[in-house]
Design a protein around this motif. Sequence first.
Motif, PDB file in Angstrom:
ATOM      1  N   GLY A  45       7.434   0.347 -10.017  1.00 40.24           N
ATOM      2  CA  GLY A  45       7.053   0.414 -11.428  1.00 40.24           C
ATOM      3  C   GLY A  45       5.963   1.437 -11.674  1.00 40.24           C
ATOM      4  O   GLY A  45       6.015   2.210 -12.635  1.00 40.24           O
ATOM      5  N   ILE A  46       4.956   1.463 -10.789  1.00 38.18           N
ATOM      6  CA  ILE A  46       3.859   2.417 -10.955  1.00 38.18           C
ATOM      7  C   ILE A  46       4.359   3.826 -10.638  1.00 38.18           C
ATOM      8  O   ILE A  46       4.040   4.782 -11.352  1.00 38.18           O
ATOM      9  CB  ILE A  46       2.661   2.040 -10.056  1.00 38.18           C
ATOM     10  N   ALA A  47       5.180   3.934  -9.599  1.00 37.35           N
ATOM     11  CA  ALA A  47       5.684   5.254  -9.193  1.00 37.35           C
ATOM     12  C   ALA A  47       6.494   5.898 -10.322  1.00 37.35           C
ATOM     13  O   ALA A  47       6.423   7.108 -10.540  1.00 37.35           O
ATOM     14  CB  ALA A  47       6.525   5.132  -7.924  1.00 37.35           C
ATOM     15  N   ALA A  48       7.261   5.084 -11.074  1.00 37.35           N
ATOM     16  CA  ALA A  48       8.082   5.624 -12.156  1.00 37.35           C
ATOM     17  C   ALA A  48       7.183   6.246 -13.230  1.00 37.35           C
ATOM     18  O   ALA A  48       7.462   7.335 -13.748  1.00 37.35           O
ATOM     19  CB  ALA A  48       8.949   4.529 -12.757  1.00 37.35           C
ATOM     20  N   LYS A  49       6.079   5.553 -13.554  1.00 38.82           N
ATOM     21  CA  LYS A  49       5.173   6.093 -14.584  1.00 38.82           C
ATOM     22  C   LYS A  49       4.413   7.309 -14.065  1.00 38.82           C
ATOM     23  O   LYS A  49       4.124   8.244 -14.806  1.00 38.82           O
ATOM     24  CB  LYS A  49       4.223   4.996 -15.043  1.00 38.82           C
ATOM     25  N   ASP A  85       0.827  -1.202   0.000  1.00 39.34           N
ATOM     26  CA  ASP A  85       0.000   0.000   0.000  1.00 39.34           C
ATOM     27  C   ASP A  85       0.857   1.245   0.000  1.00 39.34           C
ATOM     28  O   ASP A  85       1.921   1.300   0.613  1.00 39.34           O
ATOM     29  CB  ASP A  85      -0.971  -0.001   1.173  1.00 39.34           C
ATOM     30  N   THR A  86       0.387   2.244  -0.754  1.00 47.59           N
ATOM     31  CA  THR A  86       1.022   3.561  -0.756  1.00 47.59           C
ATOM     32  C   THR A  86      -0.038   4.516  -0.243  1.00 47.59           C
ATOM     33  O   THR A  86      -1.153   4.104   0.064  1.00 47.59           O
ATOM     34  CB  THR A  86       1.436   3.984  -2.177  1.00 47.59           C
ATOM     35  N   GLU A  87       0.303   5.779  -0.216  1.00 49.69           N
ATOM     36  CA  GLU A  87      -0.636   6.780   0.278  1.00 49.69           C
ATOM     37  C   GLU A  87      -1.920   6.780  -0.554  1.00 49.69           C
ATOM     38  O   GLU A  87      -3.001   6.991  -0.041  1.00 49.69           O
ATOM     39  CB  GLU A  87       0.044   8.149   0.185  1.00 49.69           C
ATOM     40  N   ASN A  88      -1.768   6.546  -1.854  1.00 48.63           N
ATOM     41  CA  ASN A  88      -2.916   6.718  -2.747  1.00 48.63           C
ATOM     42  C   ASN A  88      -3.565   5.451  -3.253  1.00 48.63           C
ATOM     43  O   ASN A  88      -4.701   5.476  -3.680  1.00 48.63           O
ATOM     44  CB  ASN A  88      -2.496   7.522  -3.975  1.00 48.63           C
ATOM     45  N   PHE A  89      -2.819   4.360  -3.311  1.00 46.49           N
ATOM     46  CA  PHE A  89      -3.387   3.152  -3.897  1.00 46.49           C
ATOM     47  C   PHE A  89      -2.704   1.932  -3.298  1.00 46.49           C
ATOM     48  O   PHE A  89      -1.724   2.050  -2.547  1.00 46.49           O
ATOM     49  CB  PHE A  89      -3.219   3.153  -5.421  1.00 46.49           C
ATOM     50  N   GLY A  90      -3.221   0.757  -3.637  1.00 46.98           N
ATOM     51  CA  GLY A  90      -2.596  -0.474  -3.188  1.00 46.98           C
ATOM     52  C   GLY A  90      -2.429  -1.424  -4.359  1.00 46.98           C
ATOM     53  O   GLY A  90      -3.082  -1.281  -5.401  1.00 46.98           O
ATOM     54  N   ILE A 139       3.195  24.621 -13.260  1.00 50.08           N
ATOM     55  CA  ILE A 139       3.033  24.359 -11.830  1.00 50.08           C
ATOM     56  C   ILE A 139       2.823  22.869 -11.651  1.00 50.08           C
ATOM     57  O   ILE A 139       2.482  22.159 -12.595  1.00 50.08           O
ATOM     58  CB  ILE A 139       1.865  25.131 -11.174  1.00 50.08           C
ATOM     59  N   SER A 140       3.010  22.418 -10.433  1.00 53.79           N
ATOM     60  CA  SER A 140       3.030  20.993 -10.186  1.00 53.79           C
ATOM     61  C   SER A 140       1.760  20.534  -9.469  1.00 53.79           C
ATOM     62  O   SER A 140       1.503  20.951  -8.353  1.00 53.79           O
ATOM     63  CB  SER A 140       4.262  20.701  -9.333  1.00 53.79           C
ATOM     64  N   PRO A 141       0.966  19.672 -10.135  1.00 48.28           N
ATOM     65  CA  PRO A 141      -0.215  19.167  -9.444  1.00 48.28           C
ATOM     66  C   PRO A 141       0.132  17.920  -8.629  1.00 48.28           C
ATOM     67  O   PRO A 141       1.226  17.373  -8.771  1.00 48.28           O
ATOM     68  CB  PRO A 141      -1.147  18.781 -10.595  1.00 48.28           C
ATOM     69  N   LYS A 142      -0.803  17.505  -7.800  1.00 46.81           N
ATOM     70  CA  LYS A 142      -0.684  16.190  -7.175  1.00 46.81           C
ATOM     71  C   LYS A 142      -1.396  15.245  -8.131  1.00 46.81           C
ATOM     72  O   LYS A 142      -2.513  15.517  -8.572  1.00 46.81           O
ATOM     73  CB  LYS A 142      -1.399  16.222  -5.824  1.00 46.81           C
ATOM     74  N   VAL A 143      -0.733  14.138  -8.498  1.00 46.35           N
ATOM     75  CA  VAL A 143      -1.370  13.174  -9.395  1.00 46.35           C
ATOM     76  C   VAL A 143      -1.929  12.033  -8.555  1.00 46.35           C
ATOM     77  O   VAL A 143      -1.225  11.477  -7.718  1.00 46.35           O
ATOM     78  CB  VAL A 143      -0.364  12.631 -10.430  1.00 46.35           C
ATOM     79  N   THR A 144      -3.193  11.737  -8.736  1.00 44.37           N
ATOM     80  CA  THR A 144      -3.790  10.621  -8.015  1.00 44.37           C
ATOM     81  C   THR A 144      -4.306   9.611  -9.017  1.00 44.37           C
ATOM     82  O   THR A 144      -5.022   9.956  -9.955  1.00 44.37           O
ATOM     83  CB  THR A 144      -4.953  11.113  -7.124  1.00 44.37           C
ATOM     84  N   LEU A 145      -3.911   8.350  -8.828  1.00 42.53           N
ATOM     85  CA  LEU A 145      -4.366   7.293  -9.716  1.00 42.53           C
ATOM     86  C   LEU A 145      -5.673   6.732  -9.178  1.00 42.53           C
ATOM     87  O   LEU A 145      -5.755   6.368  -8.009  1.00 42.53           O
ATOM     88  CB  LEU A 145      -3.312   6.197  -9.786  1.00 42.53           C
TER      89      LEU A 145
END
Lengths: 142, 431
Positions: B385-389, A38-43, B403-409
Amino acid sequence: MTIDQISVFMENRPGSLAEVTALLGGAGIDLRALSIADTENFGILRLIVSEPQRALEVLRAAEYVGSVTPVLAVPLADAPGSLAEVLRVLAEADISLEYLYAFITRQAGHAYVVLRVPDNARAAAVLAAGGIATACHEEIFA
Amino acid sequence: MSYFQPEMEQAPRAVMRDLQSARLAETVRHVYAHVPYYRRLMDERGLTPADIRSVDDLPKLPFLTKDDLREAYPYGLLAVPLAEAVRIQSTSGTTGRRVVAFYTQQDIDLWDECCARAIVAAGGGKEDVVHVCYGYGLFTGGPGLNGGSHKVGSLTLPMSSGNTERQIQFMVDLGATILCCTPSYAAFLAETIIEKGLRDKISLKAGIFGAEAWSEEMRRDIEQKLGLKAYDIYGLTEISGPGVSFECAEQTGMHVNEDHFLVECIDPDTGKVLPEGERGEVVFSSISKKAFPLLRYRTRDICVLSRRPCSCGRTLIKMSKPMGRTDDMLIIRGVNVFPSQIETVLLNNGFPPNYQIIVDRVNFTDNFEVQVEMTPEMFSDTVKGIAAKEDDLLNSLKSMLGISPKVTLAAPRSIARSEGKAVRVIDRRKI
């Protein structure tokens, strides 16, 4: 030898794990092991299941994103020091681990550790040279 | 009460009108002669420079929009030979096509004078220490107030944005008296100064805050926390930059520097000029610029104009704070953001164009979040792997938007799809 693990993207919200397990249970798929990163935003949910391909199809049909990853499953004696020995062999060969998780089976005195390494073939060879076997899918679901 | 250029700021209406008419006619002659783009626009309507003799003839001219500026990018609207142009400033635009504005040295001098009027209206003079933490560079905020402060003869601290620790240290050590930045950054500085227990060590008396929307509530809060009087300032790169209009001590609207910029208020649907006091889209014509004069440029900002006499003694027309936009542009932390820019980045990075932008204001700072849906291509069984993308996406968004947004998947198909137009923007800021 490798086994197929399925990985599923999970949103961090109450009930998401319940949904996935209910889907798989409803499709008659047996779970043997499970781990969540798990990370802050997803798992990321990782599963060892009786029918990996079908499990993934069931989840995809329900709009989940997931994939199948070949991983190593190493049988361990349920005794102090057995995991340490496996990790020592890998460390000496300078093999890094992405993640690992362990589970026990119905056979008393047995456990398995699932290893995710960058190169399965090389790690399996290193383990074999150290006298450590890797399990196949049929063995785990025997 | 003091003024930087009293002869203009307090000019009788008739004098101002004559000057405006002469400058408008001259500008029309200039662009007709030097910019094929304008010549075509006017020819299409059967207009010649002789048809524009006074400000009353202004409505004969066609409007200009941001699309015209993009079409003319980069040099299409440059009205002087390259030898005379000395500077560009730029604003972010959609799909990588920016808007570029040009300046001659004289254009910069006039722009600086406009900003100097704002600084003097805020009580600034030669003895003041003006701390500028608007960004410097392509953004007009820093260069504009910096130039204005030089014209006034104040000591200028060209701090630019960022590094709050250093900002506060200079503010304290050099005894800054006038702060120029976005209102949200002013609020953030105020919080930090109070947290550090430095409230008694600062000497600010005035703040000139612009480039984004802010409320009266926020004004009072900043004023109380920093012990200063907060003045609004308005501008846009296309017309020059900050200083198109500025607030005086009455704090009831911004005086338009109408010896340089003609202002109209129109119905955004029909284009009809509205009577004073009605709410509509503001349109500017720059009548003293040489390199990049724009005639009847539609700002998309919704305002009200007023000629009610002002207690400050200025006769310059006043415009209200912008009350909204006629397009989908968002102003986040002072930066223009179009949802279509985000869409472009997503498509370039292999994401479906299904996204949601969530903007909120927490502790007077804009929170900017972009939610995108996970795809099979983006997925990996490892967090790394996900963090890199995710990082790739964040960097592309940053370079497109500035400017830098927060990206949420988000989970696939979790972002609401409506029957008609999808809700792309959720703006929770209460301004």
